[in-house]
Design an enzyme around this catalytic site. Structure first.
Site, mmCIF file in Angstrom:
data_model
loop_
_atom_site.group_PDB
_atom_site.id
_atom_site.type_symbol
_atom_site.label_atom_id
_atom_site.label_comp_id
_atom_site.label_asym_id
_atom_site.label_seq_id
_atom_site.Cartn_x
_atom_site.Cartn_y
_atom_site.Cartn_z
ATOM 1 N N ASP A 60 67.178 3.547 51.259
ATOM 2 C CA ASP A 60 68.089 4.510 51.304
ATOM 3 C C ASP A 60 69.310 4.075 50.834
ATOM 4 O O ASP A 60 70.187 4.539 49.774
ATOM 5 C CB ASP A 60 68.348 5.073 52.745
ATOM 6 C CG ASP A 60 68.844 6.441 52.707
ATOM 7 O OD1 ASP A 60 68.700 7.312 51.678
ATOM 8 O OD2 ASP A 60 69.673 6.919 53.356
ATOM 9 N N GLU A 101 79.395 4.964 53.661
ATOM 10 C CA GLU A 101 77.968 4.871 53.775
ATOM 11 C C GLU A 101 77.409 3.814 53.139
ATOM 12 O O GLU A 101 76.580 2.960 53.877
ATOM 13 C CB GLU A 101 77.423 6.191 53.128
ATOM 14 C CG GLU A 101 75.986 6.657 53.663
ATOM 15 C CD GLU A 101 75.649 8.047 53.303
ATOM 16 O OE1 GLU A 101 76.219 8.953 53.418
ATOM 17 O OE2 GLU A 101 74.447 8.194 52.726
ATOM 18 N N GLU A 153 72.559 16.691 51.337
ATOM 19 C CA GLU A 153 73.320 16.500 52.805
ATOM 20 C C GLU A 153 72.806 17.179 53.994
ATOM 21 O O GLU A 153 72.829 16.478 55.004
ATOM 22 C CB GLU A 153 74.874 16.683 52.384
ATOM 23 C CG GLU A 153 75.418 15.708 51.198
ATOM 24 C CD GLU A 153 75.552 14.346 51.490
ATOM 25 O OE1 GLU A 153 74.516 13.692 52.148
ATOM 26 O OE2 GLU A 153 76.540 13.673 51.058
ATOM 27 N N GLU A 220 62.994 15.241 49.870
ATOM 28 C CA GLU A 220 63.508 14.326 51.094
ATOM 29 C C GLU A 220 62.119 14.289 51.874
ATOM 30 O O GLU A 220 61.955 13.343 52.556
ATOM 31 C CB GLU A 220 64.277 15.516 51.754
ATOM 32 C CG GLU A 220 65.734 15.387 51.303
ATOM 33 C CD GLU A 220 66.562 14.232 51.535
ATOM 34 O OE1 GLU A 220 66.230 13.582 52.406
ATOM 35 O OE2 GLU A 220 67.523 14.196 50.642
HETATM 36 C C1 LIG Z 1 67.557 10.274 50.757
HETATM 37 C C2 LIG Z 1 68.637 10.742 51.057
HETATM 38 N N1 LIG Z 1 68.930 12.037 51.427
HETATM 39 C C3 LIG Z 1 70.360 12.395 51.992
HETATM 40 C C4 LIG Z 1 71.212 11.253 52.229
HETATM 41 C C5 LIG Z 1 72.522 11.399 52.629
HETATM 42 N N2 LIG Z 1 73.587 11.325 51.900
HETATM 43 C C6 LIG Z 1 70.703 10.004 52.316
HETATM 44 N N3 LIG Z 1 71.441 8.979 52.431
HETATM 45 N N4 LIG Z 1 69.547 9.658 51.563
#
Ligand SMILES: Cc1ncc(CN)c(N)n1
Length: 231
Positions: A60, A101, A153, A220
């Site tokens: 991520d 983040e 998001e 996702e």
């Molecule tokens: C795969 C993914 N999707 C969404 C997000 C949220 N910003 C993330 N951190 N990673």
């Protein structure tokens, strides 16, 4: 995008229903597959495998780094196409929280001994990042890009907010992870993005936007699958 997908269609049979609501109703099963994925459910019930968590963490981090130029390109599209001031504030706020983040990922990586410089992006991640890059093209218009941004998001927000719902048995170490995306502030940000999408697509919704929404949800699901080692 082929010509059929580019055609402009109305948001739904009942124009009083916002377009995002129409999509969520129509594609509920697929959407739930992303927001109630076994990886998320395992965090919620405390059975999560920490090697999966660490894999997700490293992957991520790579994803978020590719996400930044996509969000920046959406901001550029806004400025070129409408320069709506309140939209600008929403997207800028999102960019600022992406900075947090990235720092959060670095902190967690050091806590869990994940070397971010040695993470090799896995197939699902490579494909998702390529998809993001394709959306930075000037051929993709602002309403379509903001749709993808909202969907990306919203999946994280709904997934982690579900983990926090009553009756959870989240391992104490992962409470902070769930709060990062499941907190009310992030929920409000996602609601603002959703309102922008509904406003932009109120009069006419290109089929391209719905197709992109679906593709985000599929990516996702693949991303979570990759995290549990199910590729
Ligand atoms: C795969 C993914 N999707 C969404 C997000 C949220 N910003 C993330 N951190 N990673």
């Amino acid at each position: 995008m082929d010509e059929t997908a580019k055609k402009t269609v109305t948001g739904g049979t009942d124009s009083s229903i916002p377009v995002t609501e129409t999509w969520l109703r129509k594609h509920r099963l697929l959407y739930n597959g992303a927001t109630r994925h076994p990886f998320i459910l395992s965090i919620r019930d405390g059975s999560v495998d920490f090697s999966s968590f660490k894999r997700w963490l490293g992957q991520d981090y790579i994803f978020v780094r590719s996400f930044v130029p996509f969000v920046a390109s959406t901001l550029v599209k806004l400025c070129k196409e409408s320069s709506n001031e309140s939209d600008m504030e929403v997207i800028l706020g999102g960019m600022a929280s992406l900075n947090d983040e990235i720092n959060w990922f670095k902190k967690q990586a050091s806590k869990y001994h994940v070397s971010l410089t040695s993470v090799v992006p896995q197939n699902a991640n490579v494909k998702y990042c390529r998809f993001l890059e394709s959306l930075t093209s000037s051929e993709i218009e602002y309403p379509v890009a903001i749709t993808a941004l909202w969907a990306i998001e919203a999946v994280y927000q709904e997934s982690f907010a579900h983990c926090l719902e009553e009756g959870n048995r989240i391992p104490q170490e992962l409470q902070e992870t769930c709060e990062r995306w499941g907190n009310e502030g992030f929920g409000a940000y996602c609601k603002s993005l959703r309102d922008i999408v509904d406003r932009c697509l109120q009069k006419a919704s290109p089929a391209e936007a719905e197709v992109l929404f679906l593709r985000v949800v599929e990516h996702e699901v693949e991303f979570w699958n990759m995290s549990v080692g199910d590729v």
